[in-house]
Write a protein that holds these residues in place. Structure first.
Motif, PDB file in Angstrom:
ATOM      1  N   PRO A  22       0.603  -1.243   0.042  1.00 55.84           N
ATOM      2  CA  PRO A  22      -0.127  -0.080   0.014  1.00 55.84           C
ATOM      3  C   PRO A  22       0.815   1.278  -0.072  1.00 55.84           C
ATOM      4  CG  PRO A  22      -0.313  -1.255   1.991  1.00 55.84           C
ATOM      5  CD  PRO A  22       0.598  -2.108   1.261  1.00 55.84           C
ATOM      6  N   ALA A  23       1.774   1.123   0.389  1.00 57.89           N
ATOM      7  CA  ALA A  23       2.837   2.418   0.553  1.00 57.89           C
ATOM      8  C   ALA A  23       3.378   2.724  -0.878  1.00 57.89           C
ATOM      9  CB  ALA A  23       4.254   2.292   1.519  1.00 57.89           C
ATOM     10  N   PHE A  24       3.712   1.739  -1.420  1.00 57.12           N
ATOM     11  CA  PHE A  24       4.259   1.787  -2.977  1.00 57.12           C
ATOM     12  C   PHE A  24       3.072   2.248  -3.934  1.00 57.12           C
ATOM     13  CE2 PHE A  24       5.604   0.018  -6.963  1.00 57.12           C
ATOM     14  CZ  PHE A  24       6.409   0.913  -7.336  1.00 57.12           C
ATOM     15  N   GLY A  25       1.849   1.863  -3.578  1.00 56.17           N
ATOM     16  CA  GLY A  25       0.572   2.073  -4.274  1.00 56.17           C
ATOM     17  C   GLY A  25       0.259   3.507  -4.249  1.00 56.17           C
ATOM     18  N   THR A  26       0.586   3.910  -2.896  1.00 56.74           N
ATOM     19  CA  THR A  26      -0.019   5.322  -2.521  1.00 56.74           C
ATOM     20  C   THR A  26       0.940   6.343  -3.290  1.00 56.74           C
ATOM     21  OG1 THR A  26      -0.799   4.903  -0.232  1.00 56.74           O
ATOM     22  CG2 THR A  26       0.004   7.041  -0.565  1.00 56.74           C
ATOM     23  N   LEU A  27       2.029   5.871  -3.329  1.00 56.95           N
ATOM     24  CA  LEU A  27       3.615   6.808  -4.042  1.00 56.95           C
ATOM     25  C   LEU A  27       3.000   6.835  -5.573  1.00 56.95           C
ATOM     26  CD1 LEU A  27       6.237   7.995  -3.626  1.00 56.95           C
ATOM     27  CD2 LEU A  27       7.158   5.889  -4.302  1.00 56.95           C
ATOM     28  N   LEU A  28       2.641   5.730  -6.222  1.00 50.99           N
ATOM     29  CA  LEU A  28       2.243   5.695  -7.572  1.00 50.99           C
ATOM     30  C   LEU A  28       1.057   6.711  -7.670  1.00 50.99           C
ATOM     31  CD1 LEU A  28       2.671   2.143  -8.506  1.00 50.99           C
ATOM     32  CD2 LEU A  28       4.390   3.924  -9.045  1.00 50.99           C
ATOM     33  N   VAL A  51      -5.837   5.139 -17.708  1.00 50.48           N
ATOM     34  CA  VAL A  51      -5.232   3.749 -17.959  1.00 50.48           C
ATOM     35  C   VAL A  51      -4.247   3.410 -16.994  1.00 50.48           C
ATOM     36  CG1 VAL A  51      -3.816   2.570 -19.771  1.00 50.48           C
ATOM     37  CG2 VAL A  51      -6.007   3.632 -20.280  1.00 50.48           C
ATOM     38  N   TYR A  52      -3.706   4.455 -16.671  1.00 51.46           N
ATOM     39  CA  TYR A  52      -2.439   4.320 -15.622  1.00 51.46           C
ATOM     40  C   TYR A  52      -3.216   4.205 -14.314  1.00 51.46           C
ATOM     41  CZ  TYR A  52       1.035   5.572 -12.219  1.00 51.46           C
ATOM     42  OH  TYR A  52       1.961   5.656 -11.230  1.00 51.46           O
ATOM     43  N   LEU A  53      -4.072   4.826 -13.991  1.00 55.40           N
ATOM     44  CA  LEU A  53      -4.680   4.813 -12.716  1.00 55.40           C
ATOM     45  C   LEU A  53      -5.649   3.314 -12.454  1.00 55.40           C
ATOM     46  CD1 LEU A  53      -6.730   8.082 -12.197  1.00 55.40           C
ATOM     47  CD2 LEU A  53      -4.948   7.382 -10.915  1.00 55.40           C
ATOM     48  N   PHE A  54      -5.957   2.942 -13.530  1.00 56.87           N
ATOM     49  CA  PHE A  54      -6.689   1.560 -13.343  1.00 56.87           C
ATOM     50  C   PHE A  54      -5.602   0.562 -13.483  1.00 56.87           C
ATOM     51  CE2 PHE A  54     -10.556   4.147 -14.160  1.00 56.87           C
ATOM     52  CZ  PHE A  54     -11.323   3.429 -13.210  1.00 56.87           C
ATOM     53  N   THR A  55      -4.691   0.623 -14.159  1.00 62.62           N
ATOM     54  CA  THR A  55      -3.405  -0.118 -14.302  1.00 62.62           C
ATOM     55  C   THR A  55      -2.697  -0.530 -12.572  1.00 62.62           C
ATOM     56  OG1 THR A  55      -3.188   0.136 -16.258  1.00 62.62           O
ATOM     57  CG2 THR A  55      -1.489  -1.087 -15.463  1.00 62.62           C
ATOM     58  N   VAL A  56      -2.577   0.756 -12.248  1.00 60.09           N
ATOM     59  CA  VAL A  56      -2.045   0.499 -10.861  1.00 60.09           C
ATOM     60  C   VAL A  56      -2.885   0.260  -9.993  1.00 60.09           C
ATOM     61  CG1 VAL A  56      -1.409   2.485  -8.843  1.00 60.09           C
ATOM     62  CG2 VAL A  56      -0.523   2.566 -11.058  1.00 60.09           C
ATOM     63  N   TRP A  57      -4.424   0.437  -9.940  1.00 63.59           N
ATOM     64  CA  TRP A  57      -5.359  -0.070  -9.170  1.00 63.59           C
ATOM     65  C   TRP A  57      -5.456  -1.701  -9.239  1.00 63.59           C
ATOM     66  CZ3 TRP A  57     -10.805  -1.335 -10.672  1.00 63.59           C
ATOM     67  CH2 TRP A  57     -11.549  -1.394  -9.391  1.00 63.59           C
ATOM     68  N   LEU A  58      -5.324  -2.151 -10.532  1.00 66.52           N
ATOM     69  CA  LEU A  58      -5.495  -3.533 -10.660  1.00 66.52           C
ATOM     70  C   LEU A  58      -4.149  -4.211 -10.292  1.00 66.52           C
ATOM     71  CD1 LEU A  58      -6.895  -5.963 -12.134  1.00 66.52           C
ATOM     72  CD2 LEU A  58      -5.673  -5.355 -14.208  1.00 66.52           C
ATOM     73  N   ALA A  59      -2.941  -3.603 -10.326  1.00 63.79           N
ATOM     74  CA  ALA A  59      -1.851  -4.259  -9.785  1.00 63.79           C
ATOM     75  C   ALA A  59      -1.596  -4.373  -8.244  1.00 63.79           C
ATOM     76  CB  ALA A  59      -0.290  -3.480 -10.240  1.00 63.79           C
ATOM     77  N   LEU A  60      -2.420  -3.448  -7.742  1.00 65.96           N
ATOM     78  CA  LEU A  60      -2.500  -3.426  -6.172  1.00 65.96           C
ATOM     79  C   LEU A  60      -3.364  -4.547  -5.791  1.00 65.96           C
ATOM     80  CD1 LEU A  60      -2.549   0.372  -5.377  1.00 65.96           C
ATOM     81  CD2 LEU A  60      -0.707  -1.155  -4.870  1.00 65.96           C
ATOM     82  N   ILE A  61      -4.409  -4.762  -6.421  1.00 66.56           N
ATOM     83  CA  ILE A  61      -5.483  -5.768  -6.023  1.00 66.56           C
ATOM     84  C   ILE A  61      -4.834  -6.990  -6.353  1.00 66.56           C
ATOM     85  CG2 ILE A  61      -7.486  -6.852  -6.885  1.00 66.56           C
ATOM     86  CD1 ILE A  61      -8.572  -4.101  -7.523  1.00 66.56           C
ATOM     87  N   LEU A  62      -4.019  -7.208  -7.531  1.00 64.05           N
ATOM     88  CA  LEU A  62      -3.444  -8.797  -7.865  1.00 64.05           C
ATOM     89  C   LEU A  62      -2.325  -8.806  -6.641  1.00 64.05           C
ATOM     90  CD1 LEU A  62      -3.393  -8.464 -11.741  1.00 64.05           C
ATOM     91  CD2 LEU A  62      -4.893  -9.804 -10.123  1.00 64.05           C
ATOM     92  N   GLY A  63      -1.715  -7.804  -6.564  1.00 63.84           N
ATOM     93  CA  GLY A  63      -0.576  -8.069  -5.552  1.00 63.84           C
ATOM     94  C   GLY A  63      -1.142  -8.395  -4.120  1.00 63.84           C
TER      95      GLY A  63
END
Length: 84
Positions: A22-28, A51-63
């Motif tokens: 979550p810290a890395f996600g917040t930074l992104l 596209v960037y926002l939803f890609t980061v969001w999806l990456a956080l969910i998958l992580g």
């Protein structure tokens, strides 16, 4: 020192990863990174920033999903001396 003697090293790594994700996600998602993608470009008709926002969001969910699956798999493994 890796942690308390009764705690395995893998548990410490999982705890650290649970903090870093979550810290890395917040930074992104902070404006300096978002502004890198605010170019007015479209990807399949969708703004690049979205596209960037939803890609980061999806990456956080998958992580988070991967971390919980790994933790659940470790919790289900019976100990060698446990017969039942």
């Amino acid at each position: 020192m890796a942690g308390p003697p009764n705690r395995p090293a893998g548990d410490t790594r999982r705890r650290d990863a649970a903090f870093v994700l979550p810290a890395f996600g917040t930074l992104l998602l902070l404006p300096p990174f978002l502004n890198l993608f605010n170019r007015g470009l479209l990807v399949f008709g969708i703004p690049l920033e979205a596209v960037y926002l939803f890609t980061v969001w999806l990456a956080l969910i998958l992580g988070a999903f991967a971390m919980t699956r790994r933790r659940a798999g470790a919790a289900e493994d019976p100990s060698p001396g446990d017969d039942g």
